[in-house]
Design a protein around this motif. Structure first.
Motif, PDB file in Angstrom:
ATOM      1  N   SER A  76       0.628  -1.198   0.069  1.00 47.53           N
ATOM      2  CA  SER A  76       0.057   0.062  -0.014  1.00 47.53           C
ATOM      3  C   SER A  76       0.829   1.407  -0.090  1.00 47.53           C
ATOM      4  O   SER A  76       0.188   2.490  -0.343  1.00 47.53           O
ATOM      5  N   VAL A  77       2.282   1.219   0.363  1.00 46.14           N
ATOM      6  CA  VAL A  77       2.799   2.449   0.269  1.00 46.14           C
ATOM      7  C   VAL A  77       3.296   2.654  -1.250  1.00 46.14           C
ATOM      8  O   VAL A  77       3.804   1.531  -2.080  1.00 46.14           O
ATOM      9  N   PRO A  78       3.128   3.831  -1.661  1.00 45.85           N
ATOM     10  CA  PRO A  78       3.232   4.389  -2.959  1.00 45.85           C
ATOM     11  C   PRO A  78       4.280   4.054  -3.780  1.00 45.85           C
ATOM     12  O   PRO A  78       4.252   3.378  -4.850  1.00 45.85           O
ATOM     13  N   SER A  79       5.551   3.983  -3.311  1.00 42.22           N
ATOM     14  CA  SER A  79       6.580   3.521  -3.921  1.00 42.22           C
ATOM     15  C   SER A  79       6.738   1.965  -4.030  1.00 42.22           C
ATOM     16  O   SER A  79       7.270   1.660  -5.105  1.00 42.22           O
ATOM     17  N   MET A  80       6.289   1.053  -3.160  1.00 45.27           N
ATOM     18  CA  MET A  80       6.060  -0.251  -3.417  1.00 45.27           C
ATOM     19  C   MET A  80       5.102  -0.571  -4.317  1.00 45.27           C
ATOM     20  O   MET A  80       5.346  -1.499  -5.301  1.00 45.27           O
ATOM     21  N   ARG A  81       4.096   0.291  -4.394  1.00 41.56           N
ATOM     22  CA  ARG A  81       2.978  -0.136  -5.550  1.00 41.56           C
ATOM     23  C   ARG A  81       3.758   0.223  -6.887  1.00 41.56           C
ATOM     24  O   ARG A  81       3.509  -0.902  -7.818  1.00 41.56           O
ATOM     25  N   MET A  82       4.459   1.064  -7.067  1.00 44.39           N
ATOM     26  CA  MET A  82       5.096   1.559  -8.546  1.00 44.39           C
ATOM     27  C   MET A  82       6.283   0.342  -8.716  1.00 44.39           C
ATOM     28  O   MET A  82       6.462   0.018  -9.752  1.00 44.39           O
ATOM     29  N   LEU A  83       6.880   0.112  -7.624  1.00 48.34           N
ATOM     30  CA  LEU A  83       7.956  -1.137  -7.930  1.00 48.34           C
ATOM     31  C   LEU A  83       7.311  -2.375  -8.275  1.00 48.34           C
ATOM     32  O   LEU A  83       7.601  -3.161  -9.304  1.00 48.34           O
ATOM     33  N   THR A  84       6.081  -2.577  -7.784  1.00 48.24           N
ATOM     34  CA  THR A  84       5.558  -3.855  -7.901  1.00 48.24           C
ATOM     35  C   THR A  84       4.823  -3.887  -9.193  1.00 48.24           C
ATOM     36  O   THR A  84       5.055  -4.881  -9.972  1.00 48.24           O
ATOM     37  N   LYS A  85       4.290  -2.597  -9.804  1.00 51.83           N
ATOM     38  CA  LYS A  85       3.739  -2.641 -11.092  1.00 51.83           C
ATOM     39  C   LYS A  85       4.902  -2.790 -12.107  1.00 51.83           C
ATOM     40  O   LYS A  85       4.604  -3.602 -12.882  1.00 51.83           O
ATOM     41  N   ARG A  86       6.138  -2.319 -11.906  1.00 48.32           N
ATOM     42  CA  ARG A  86       7.301  -2.641 -12.936  1.00 48.32           C
ATOM     43  C   ARG A  86       7.775  -3.999 -12.663  1.00 48.32           C
ATOM     44  O   ARG A  86       8.028  -4.493 -13.801  1.00 48.32           O
ATOM     45  N   GLY A  87       7.725  -4.501 -11.567  1.00 49.48           N
ATOM     46  CA  GLY A  87       8.226  -5.954 -11.421  1.00 49.48           C
ATOM     47  C   GLY A  87       7.057  -6.981 -12.228  1.00 49.48           C
ATOM     48  O   GLY A  87       7.634  -7.793 -12.823  1.00 49.48           O
ATOM     49  N   VAL A  88       6.029  -6.808 -12.058  1.00 52.65           N
ATOM     50  CA  VAL A  88       4.705  -7.673 -12.790  1.00 52.65           C
ATOM     51  C   VAL A  88       4.988  -7.332 -14.332  1.00 52.65           C
ATOM     52  O   VAL A  88       5.227  -8.527 -14.957  1.00 52.65           O
ATOM     53  N   ARG A  89       5.283  -6.242 -14.700  1.00 46.41           N
ATOM     54  CA  ARG A  89       5.347  -6.021 -16.245  1.00 46.41           C
ATOM     55  C   ARG A  89       6.831  -6.569 -16.629  1.00 46.41           C
ATOM     56  O   ARG A  89       6.639  -7.444 -17.623  1.00 46.41           O
ATOM     57  N   LEU A  90       7.588  -6.679 -16.045  1.00 47.49           N
ATOM     58  CA  LEU A  90       8.960  -7.221 -16.365  1.00 47.49           C
ATOM     59  C   LEU A  90       9.197  -8.642 -16.089  1.00 47.49           C
ATOM     60  O   LEU A  90       9.607  -9.319 -17.242  1.00 47.49           O
ATOM     61  N   LYS A  91       8.352  -9.256 -15.198  1.00 40.26           N
ATOM     62  CA  LYS A  91       8.289 -10.717 -15.118  1.00 40.26           C
ATOM     63  C   LYS A  91       7.464 -11.142 -16.172  1.00 40.26           C
ATOM     64  O   LYS A  91       7.925 -12.031 -16.905  1.00 40.26           O
ATOM     65  N   GLU A  92       6.353 -10.366 -16.674  1.00 37.29           N
ATOM     66  CA  GLU A  92       5.702 -11.065 -17.801  1.00 37.29           C
ATOM     67  C   GLU A  92       6.327 -11.054 -19.015  1.00 37.29           C
ATOM     68  O   GLU A  92       6.384 -11.940 -19.875  1.00 37.29           O
ATOM     69  N   ARG A  93       7.209 -10.096 -19.396  1.00 37.51           N
ATOM     70  CA  ARG A  93       8.186 -10.083 -20.433  1.00 37.51           C
ATOM     71  C   ARG A  93       9.172 -11.138 -20.282  1.00 37.51           C
ATOM     72  O   ARG A  93       9.586 -11.828 -21.470  1.00 37.51           O
ATOM     73  N   LEU A  94       9.757 -11.182 -19.410  1.00 39.12           N
ATOM     74  CA  LEU A  94      10.732 -12.307 -19.071  1.00 39.12           C
ATOM     75  C   LEU A  94      10.287 -13.664 -19.234  1.00 39.12           C
ATOM     76  O   LEU A  94      11.082 -14.458 -20.094  1.00 39.12           O
ATOM     77  N   GLU A  95       9.153 -13.916 -18.646  1.00 34.46           N
ATOM     78  CA  GLU A  95       8.515 -15.384 -18.715  1.00 34.46           C
ATOM     79  C   GLU A  95       8.166 -15.463 -20.415  1.00 34.46           C
ATOM     80  O   GLU A  95       8.322 -16.891 -20.873  1.00 34.46           O
ATOM     81  N   ARG A  96       7.750 -14.416 -21.323  1.00 32.91           N
ATOM     82  CA  ARG A  96       7.700 -14.853 -22.562  1.00 32.91           C
ATOM     83  C   ARG A  96       9.025 -15.148 -23.267  1.00 32.91           C
ATOM     84  O   ARG A  96       9.088 -15.874 -24.133  1.00 32.91           O
TER      85      ARG A  96
END
Length: 158
Positions: A76-96
């Motif tokens: 719920s901390v804004p910086s963690m939310r931003m980090l999570t969104k980037r992490g999820v996006r990057l994970k999806e691309r790496l898994e592809r």
């Protein structure tokens, strides 16, 4: 052994992310990270970033780490939310690309594992590169079936 690397991901691409395969590097953009992982032929990447979203502040894996007495920030901390969104996006691309991506938390690893503490202290470079080296430590342990996953659905590997 599978080719393993570690990534200490920054919330924003303008900030430095640490990457460690054979040695530490500082990378910034998602494109730089993707190219480096591809160039190094990485099969397992352990990332210091939440890799799943949560409706509340803490996921089950975060609570499991907290139950060990280790401090972890809620999503719920804004910086963690931003980090999570980037992490999820990057994970999806790496898994592809065929890369197995796992979440880790170097601070917890260093607290719980003396070997990881030695890795952190031995590596020359920035804190980001040192954290990435600990992430790689976890990726190698994971590849050997020696890492422990905390959480129910989503796991933090230590």
């Amino acid at each position: 052994m599978k080719r393993c690397a570690g990534l200490d991901l920054a919330a924003l691409e303008k900030n430095p992310s640490g990457y460690f395969f054979k040695r530490g590097k500082i990378l910034f953009s998602d494109e730089e990270i993707l190219k480096m992982v591809e160039r190094d032929g990485i099969e397992i990447l352990a990332v210091d970033s939440p890799l799943s979203l949560s409706k509340g502040g803490y996921r089950s894996c975060d609570r499991a780490i907290r139950n060990l007495g280790i401090r972890i920030l809620p999503l719920s901390v804004p910086s963690m939310r931003m980090l999570t969104k980037r992490g999820v996006r990057l994970k999806e691309r790496l898994e592809r690309m065929g890369v197995r991506v796992i979440e880790t938390y170097p601070h917890a690893v260093i607290v719980l594992d003396e070997g990881a503490r030695r890795v952190f202290n031995r590596v020359k470079g920035t804190k980001h590169e040192k954290d990435a080296a600990v992430c790689r430590w976890v990726a190698v342990a994971y590849s050997r079936g020696k890492a422990r996953g905390f959480g129910k659905v989503h796991k933090i590997w230590i």
